[in-house]
Motif scaffolding. Sequence first.
Motif, short mmCIF file in Angstrom:
data_model
loop_
_atom_site.label_atom_id
_atom_site.label_comp_id
_atom_site.label_asym_id
_atom_site.label_seq_id
_atom_site.Cartn_x
_atom_site.Cartn_y
_atom_site.Cartn_z
N ILE A 163 28.43 4.02 -11.82
CA ILE A 163 27.91 4.03 -10.45
C ILE A 163 26.77 3.02 -10.31
CG2 ILE A 163 26.59 5.42 -8.78
CD1 ILE A 163 28.56 7.59 -9.12
N GLN A 164 25.91 2.98 -11.31
CA GLN A 164 24.80 2.02 -11.28
C GLN A 164 25.34 0.60 -11.14
OE1 GLN A 164 21.72 2.35 -14.37
NE2 GLN A 164 21.83 0.14 -14.64
N LYS A 165 26.39 0.29 -11.87
CA LYS A 165 26.98 -1.06 -11.86
C LYS A 165 27.60 -1.34 -10.49
CE LYS A 165 28.57 -4.68 -14.37
NZ LYS A 165 28.66 -5.44 -13.17
N GLY A 190 12.84 11.92 -19.20
CA GLY A 190 13.87 11.69 -20.21
C GLY A 190 15.22 12.24 -19.77
N GLY A 191 16.24 12.03 -20.60
CA GLY A 191 17.60 12.47 -20.27
C GLY A 191 18.43 11.28 -19.81
N GLY A 192 19.75 11.43 -19.87
CA GLY A 192 20.67 10.32 -19.59
C GLY A 192 20.43 9.62 -18.26
N VAL A 193 20.13 10.39 -17.19
CA VAL A 193 19.96 9.79 -15.87
C VAL A 193 18.67 8.94 -15.80
CG1 VAL A 193 19.80 10.30 -13.38
CG2 VAL A 193 21.30 11.66 -14.82
N ALA A 194 17.74 9.21 -16.73
CA ALA A 194 16.50 8.41 -16.77
C ALA A 194 16.80 6.97 -17.17
CB ALA A 194 15.51 9.04 -17.74
N ASN A 197 14.19 22.40 -29.63
CA ASN A 197 14.62 22.65 -28.27
C ASN A 197 15.02 21.29 -27.69
OD1 ASN A 197 14.31 22.62 -25.35
ND2 ASN A 197 13.54 24.69 -25.53
N HIS A 198 16.28 21.15 -27.32
CA HIS A 198 16.83 19.86 -26.87
C HIS A 198 16.08 19.29 -25.65
CE1 HIS A 198 19.92 16.85 -26.16
NE2 HIS A 198 20.05 17.28 -24.93
N LEU A 199 15.63 20.16 -24.76
CA LEU A 199 14.94 19.67 -23.56
C LEU A 199 13.54 19.17 -23.91
CD1 LEU A 199 16.07 22.34 -20.97
CD2 LEU A 199 17.08 20.13 -21.50
N TYR A 245 34.34 7.53 -16.81
CA TYR A 245 33.34 8.43 -17.39
C TYR A 245 32.66 7.71 -18.58
CZ TYR A 245 31.29 12.24 -20.00
OH TYR A 245 30.41 13.04 -20.68
N PRO A 246 31.37 7.84 -18.82
CA PRO A 246 30.41 8.59 -18.00
C PRO A 246 30.09 7.86 -16.70
CG PRO A 246 29.29 7.56 -19.87
CD PRO A 246 30.75 7.26 -20.03
N GLY A 247 29.93 8.66 -15.64
CA GLY A 247 29.83 8.09 -14.30
C GLY A 247 28.53 7.37 -13.99
O1 KG4 Z 1 21.16 13.28 -21.84
P1 KG4 Z 1 22.63 13.06 -21.85
O2 KG4 Z 1 23.20 12.07 -22.85
O3 KG4 Z 1 23.43 14.38 -22.13
C1 KG4 Z 1 23.04 15.64 -21.67
O4 KG4 Z 1 22.17 16.27 -22.34
O5 KG4 Z 1 23.59 16.03 -20.61
O6 KG4 Z 1 23.05 12.65 -20.36
C2 KG4 Z 1 24.35 12.26 -20.00
C3 KG4 Z 1 24.38 12.05 -18.49
C4 KG4 Z 1 25.78 11.76 -17.94
O7 KG4 Z 1 26.00 12.62 -16.84
C5 KG4 Z 1 25.72 10.31 -17.51
O8 KG4 Z 1 26.55 10.00 -16.40
C6 KG4 Z 1 24.25 10.15 -17.16
O9 KG4 Z 1 23.56 10.91 -18.15
N1 KG4 Z 1 23.82 8.74 -17.22
C7 KG4 Z 1 23.37 8.06 -16.16
C8 KG4 Z 1 23.13 6.72 -16.60
N2 KG4 Z 1 23.41 6.68 -17.94
C9 KG4 Z 1 23.83 7.92 -18.30
N3 KG4 Z 1 23.20 8.43 -14.87
C10 KG4 Z 1 22.77 7.49 -14.00
N4 KG4 Z 1 22.54 6.20 -14.34
C11 KG4 Z 1 22.70 5.77 -15.62
N5 KG4 Z 1 22.46 4.50 -15.94
#
Ligand code: KG4
Length: 342
Positions: A183-185, A275-279, A110-112, A177-179
């Motif tokens: 945005i962080q920068k 966890g996850g990209g935004v983390a 399960n990916h989550l 993209y990816p945003g």
């Molecule tokens: O976990 P992930 O690789 O893919 C999914 O399962 O969705 O997450 C990708 C997301 C993208 O929307 C990307 O913009 C976001 O994570 N992301 C971030 C940062 N790095 C990646 N969002 C905010 N700040 C970051 N540094």
Amino acid sequence: MRILTIETTCDETAAAVIGDNLEVLGSVVASQDELHHMYGGVVPEIASRAHLERILPVIDETLRRSGVALADLDAVAVANTPGLAGSLLVGLVAAKALCVAADLPLIAINHLQAHVYACRISAGCEVFPCVGMIVSGGHSSLYRCRTALEFDLLGSTIDDAAGEAFDKVASMLGLPYPGGPAIQKAAETGNPKAYRFPRSLLGDREVLDFSFSGLKTAVRYTIAGPGKPDFGNIHLNETQVADLAASFQEAVVDCLVGKAMLALEKTGLNTLCVGGGVAANSRFRTRLGEEAERYGVALHAAPLHLCTDNAVMGAIAVERFRAGCFESLDLDVLPGLVRNKG
Ligand code: KG4
Ligand code: ZN
């Protein structure tokens, strides 16, 4: 024990070989960012075609780096839920073919749960039970994680995921993209108080859900003017972009941190795994660290290289292997999230 893990849920083609102490023998991630760049988001058809081209070279390279032959493996594990249907199918079919060819058992990931497990891998110690938070391009959710494999949904976004909002707002600001990273920068030099954006649902202590669609619209109307759907010839200068990025990021971070702390309070748990990209967001990590210290909570944020999609977090397959959870070759993809809110 050696398990080959495969990850193709969205736009990263990844594989890894994991040993029984969760050690990573080899790992490869082939990103598709450059293919989706011009569209400002992931195009599902392009993603699945690219997975098809990359999956076998990625697996070959992973085995080569690991110094492991197919015959040395004990199982093949693959993320089959949730994700983009076409993308998931490529990984699943590759995994099944390897299982047939090498007579290996198949394990479902399960990916989550894997995103949360990234925290367990880097912690080097038990982290369950905990509140698990997944903030990515496709999900923003909070779980009570009883064990690595038993999750109860506490709350999730009712519209856009946090990462999706980062990607859409980046596109409005003319950022690539990816945003999230863009945005962080941009936010580094911006004033987070320059614009007062909404923090939807943050004040509602009854729910652990998120909503980022209103925030996205607020950014759009701030740029274009109230009620105006497009930007015409509007040109933002560097300071405006920085201030908008910082103010938007602060609003998202306020919501995420606020609900994570509320989830800990409501569940009575004192460990938080994120966890996850935004983390990967540095402002989010700083704020989480401050709040965790203030509330005396053990915080485990996934290490940066395990926040965005990868196959190392598929090490959760070791838990399933030990629990004897194997799948038949009838295993299917489950693109949608199964909501068992408890
Ligand atoms: O976990 P992930 O690789 O893919 C999914 O399962 O969705 O997450 C990708 C997301 C993208 O929307 C990307 O913009 C976001 O994570 N992301 C971030 C940062 N790095 C990646 N969002 C905010 N700040 C970051 N540094
Ligand atoms: Zn993900």
